[in-house]
Write a protein that holds these residues in place. Structure first.
Motif, PDB file in Angstrom:
ATOM      1  N   GLN A   1     -14.556  28.499  -2.498  1.00  0.00           N
ATOM      2  CA  GLN A   1     -14.264  27.231  -1.821  1.00  0.00           C
ATOM      3  C   GLN A   1     -15.467  26.743  -1.026  1.00  0.00           C
ATOM      4  OE1 GLN A   1     -10.601  28.577   0.214  1.00  0.00           O
ATOM      5  NE2 GLN A   1      -9.619  26.849  -0.765  1.00  0.00           N
ATOM      6  N   LEU A   2     -16.125  27.682  -0.334  1.00  0.00           N
ATOM      7  CA  LEU A   2     -17.267  27.294   0.489  1.00  0.00           C
ATOM      8  C   LEU A   2     -18.425  26.809  -0.375  1.00  0.00           C
ATOM      9  CD1 LEU A   2     -17.213  30.183   3.113  1.00  0.00           C
ATOM     10  CD2 LEU A   2     -16.522  27.802   3.458  1.00  0.00           C
ATOM     11  N   ASP A   3     -18.632  27.439  -1.521  1.00  0.00           N
ATOM     12  CA  ASP A   3     -19.714  27.027  -2.420  1.00  0.00           C
ATOM     13  C   ASP A   3     -19.489  25.624  -2.958  1.00  0.00           C
ATOM     14  OD1 ASP A   3     -20.976  29.388  -2.032  1.00  0.00           O
ATOM     15  OD2 ASP A   3     -20.187  30.342  -3.857  1.00  0.00           O
TER      16      ASP A   3
ATOM     17  N   GLN B   1      -3.690  24.640  -2.989  1.00  0.00           N
ATOM     18  CA  GLN B   1      -3.958  23.703  -4.064  1.00  0.00           C
ATOM     19  C   GLN B   1      -5.107  24.188  -4.939  1.00  0.00           C
ATOM     20  OE1 GLN B   1      -2.147  21.083  -4.903  1.00  0.00           O
ATOM     21  NE2 GLN B   1      -3.496  20.766  -6.680  1.00  0.00           N
ATOM     22  N   GLU B   2      -6.155  24.710  -4.286  1.00  0.00           N
ATOM     23  CA  GLU B   2      -7.295  25.244  -5.030  1.00  0.00           C
ATOM     24  C   GLU B   2      -6.858  26.404  -5.927  1.00  0.00           C
ATOM     25  OE1 GLU B   2     -11.429  25.763  -6.050  1.00  0.00           O
ATOM     26  OE2 GLU B   2     -10.291  24.136  -5.114  1.00  0.00           O
TER      27      GLU B   2
ATOM     28  N   PHE C   1       5.968  32.333  -2.049  1.00  0.00           N
ATOM     29  CA  PHE C   1       5.231  32.556  -3.294  1.00  0.00           C
ATOM     30  C   PHE C   1       6.198  32.692  -4.464  1.00  0.00           C
ATOM     31  CE2 PHE C   1       3.155  35.226  -6.470  1.00  0.00           C
ATOM     32  CZ  PHE C   1       1.920  34.604  -6.589  1.00  0.00           C
ATOM     33  N   SER C   2       7.292  33.414  -4.253  1.00  0.00           N
ATOM     34  CA  SER C   2       8.288  33.590  -5.310  1.00  0.00           C
ATOM     35  C   SER C   2       8.939  32.270  -5.675  1.00  0.00           C
ATOM     36  CB  SER C   2       9.360  34.590  -4.857  1.00  0.00           C
ATOM     37  OG  SER C   2       8.766  35.803  -4.470  1.00  0.00           O
ATOM     38  N   ALA C   3       9.132  31.392  -4.674  1.00  0.00           N
ATOM     39  CA  ALA C   3       9.709  30.079  -4.952  1.00  0.00           C
ATOM     40  C   ALA C   3       8.735  29.215  -5.748  1.00  0.00           C
ATOM     41  CB  ALA C   3      10.076  29.390  -3.644  1.00  0.00           C
ATOM     42  N   GLN C   4       7.433  29.361  -5.437  1.00  0.00           N
ATOM     43  CA  GLN C   4       6.417  28.582  -6.134  1.00  0.00           C
ATOM     44  C   GLN C   4       6.276  29.041  -7.588  1.00  0.00           C
ATOM     45  OE1 GLN C   4       4.534  26.091  -4.701  1.00  0.00           O
ATOM     46  NE2 GLN C   4       3.581  25.647  -6.666  1.00  0.00           N
ATOM     47  N   PHE C   5       6.438  30.349  -7.800  1.00  0.00           N
ATOM     48  CA  PHE C   5       6.311  30.935  -9.132  1.00  0.00           C
ATOM     49  C   PHE C   5       7.578  31.715  -9.455  1.00  0.00           C
ATOM     50  CE2 PHE C   5       2.008  30.925  -7.241  1.00  0.00           C
ATOM     51  CZ  PHE C   5       1.435  29.965  -8.056  1.00  0.00           C
ATOM     52  N   PRO C   6       8.661  31.065  -9.858  1.00  0.00           N
ATOM     53  CA  PRO C   6       9.922  31.768 -10.102  1.00  0.00           C
ATOM     54  C   PRO C   6       9.811  32.825 -11.185  1.00  0.00           C
ATOM     55  CG  PRO C   6       9.988  29.521 -10.977  1.00  0.00           C
ATOM     56  CD  PRO C   6       8.758  29.626 -10.121  1.00  0.00           C
ATOM     57  N   GLU C   7       8.902  32.653 -12.154  1.00  0.00           N
ATOM     58  CA  GLU C   7       8.776  33.646 -13.212  1.00  0.00           C
ATOM     59  C   GLU C   7       8.206  34.945 -12.675  1.00  0.00           C
ATOM     60  OE1 GLU C   7       5.180  30.862 -13.852  1.00  0.00           O
ATOM     61  OE2 GLU C   7       7.117  30.870 -12.865  1.00  0.00           O
TER      62      GLU C   7
END
Length: 358
Positions: free
Chosen positions: A80-82, A123-124, A314-320
């Motif tokens: 991110q910094l780069d 987002q990144e 995190f689990s909600a963002q990626f249910p699989e």
């Protein structure tokens, strides 16, 4: 009525005769190269996402897994910094360094880690998942079986008692003598079955970036999934088939990333050659016995492992991450697998040397 010759063609290259069918989209294809081609990328690129999710799913925190996760997150921060070197270096307290924010976090809990990321960091991360570039965040791991060690012509009294490679490889376990396990002469096919197991070890080690401890059940399930000798007692009659079987099983395994290297079969064959060659001519059996010992330790750990539910952002963002769990083998299956691995380790003491490269 004659069969349509087009029906037998690979649907990706439209050249060779198809031999396999993708377990996800059911498209017929002829080779690993076609499976990993751009024409099939919409199906296969999803494995990138699953790979990082499985890595983040680690249970049972220990210092080694924490260090590896911190290395990965540090790379994420540096990326991110780069890419944004004009960002003001005097961030607010809420925007302190990623390392500081994660200082007291359980790095083996993906939901805790996710909660500490800033919105732009999340987002990144999602963009990296989408593009497939997330694999560059995983710390580089060099397989120990690729290293060679010089045999000194002269040894001194103050030289280390054990060579350096003993410290860097899995500890070799003691098993009963082969003559105690069986009075019968082993079939010559045992060697090819042995190779099939070694190949499954190499594939799983690369898939898990060398870390068997973080997810012992998933690691054990992967080894058994890609080794048909361990899972189905399949007997192999030659070296090439024993290795290629593992390559094909990787393609058919729903949770392993297939995008790591388009020359997977060649890499796997080279891994087997390196393992069989050992660290040097003085101890050619060491790497093979270390690999089998690692698998025995893994199966023993998997039997004791108790899976914990994962819940959070995190689990909600990626249910699989929760729903596509790796099928766990039963304790009985793991016990039978352990017995077979102990047999192979004992067999290698007596019979492997005659097969090792000269």
């Amino acid at each position: 009525m004659d069969e349509d010759p087009e029906a037998a063609l690979c649907q990706l290259c439209r050249d060779g005769t198809f031999k396999y069918v993708c377990p996800r989209c059911n498209i017929p294809y002829c080779s690993v190269r076609c499976y990993q081609s751009q024409a099939h990328s919409d199906c296969s690129e999803q494995f990138y996402k699953e790979n990082i999710q499985e890595y983040l799913k680690a249970e049972g925190p220990d210092s080694q897994s924490k260090n590896k996760m911190m290395e990965m997150l540090k790379k994420f921060e540096n990326e991110q910094l780069d890419e944004d070197d004009l960002r003001d270096s005097e961030d607010s307290d809420d925007e302190s360094s990623l390392t500081d924010r994660l200082a007291e976090v359980d790095l083996d809990d993906p939901d805790e880690v996710w909660d500490k990321l800033l919105p732009e960091e999340r987002q990144e991360f999602l963009e990296l998942l989408k593009s497939g570039d997330v694999t560059k965040l995983i710390p580089e791991w060099e397989p120990w079986w690729e290293k060679k060690y010089h045999v000194p012509k002269v040894r001194f009294l103050d030289d280390p008692v054990e060579p350096k490679y003993v410290e860097e490889c899995p500890r070799i376990l003691s098993v009963p003598n082969f003559s105690v396990l069986t009075k019968s002469d082993p079939s010559p096919h045992v060697y090819f079955n042995f190779i099939n197991v070694l190949a499954s070890f190499a594939v799983t080690a690369r898939y898990l970036n060398g870390d068997f401890d973080a997810m012992p059940v998933e690691a054990a399930a992967t080894v058994m999934r890609v080794s048909k000798n361990l899972s189905n007692n399949e007997v192999f009659l030659d070296l090439d088939t024993a290795i290629e079987s593992v390559s094909q099983s990787v393609i058919e395994c729903s949770w392993i990333s297939l995008n790591a290297d388009p020359k997977r079969s060649d890499l796997l064959a080279q891994d087997i050659r390196n393992i069989l060659a050992g660290p040097n001519d003085e101890n050619p059996l060491f790497y093979a016995k270390a690999a089998l010992s690692c698998l025995i330790t893994l199966m023993s750990s998997a039997r004791k492992f108790i899976k914990k539910p994962v819940k959070g952002a995190f689990s909600a963002q990626f249910p699989e991450h929760v729903s596509e769990a790796v099928p766990h083998p039963s304790k009985d299956v793991l016990t039978k697998c352990l017995k077979k691995l102990e047999y192979y380790l004992s067999w290698s003491d007596v019979h492997l040397l005659k097969y090792c490269p000269k």
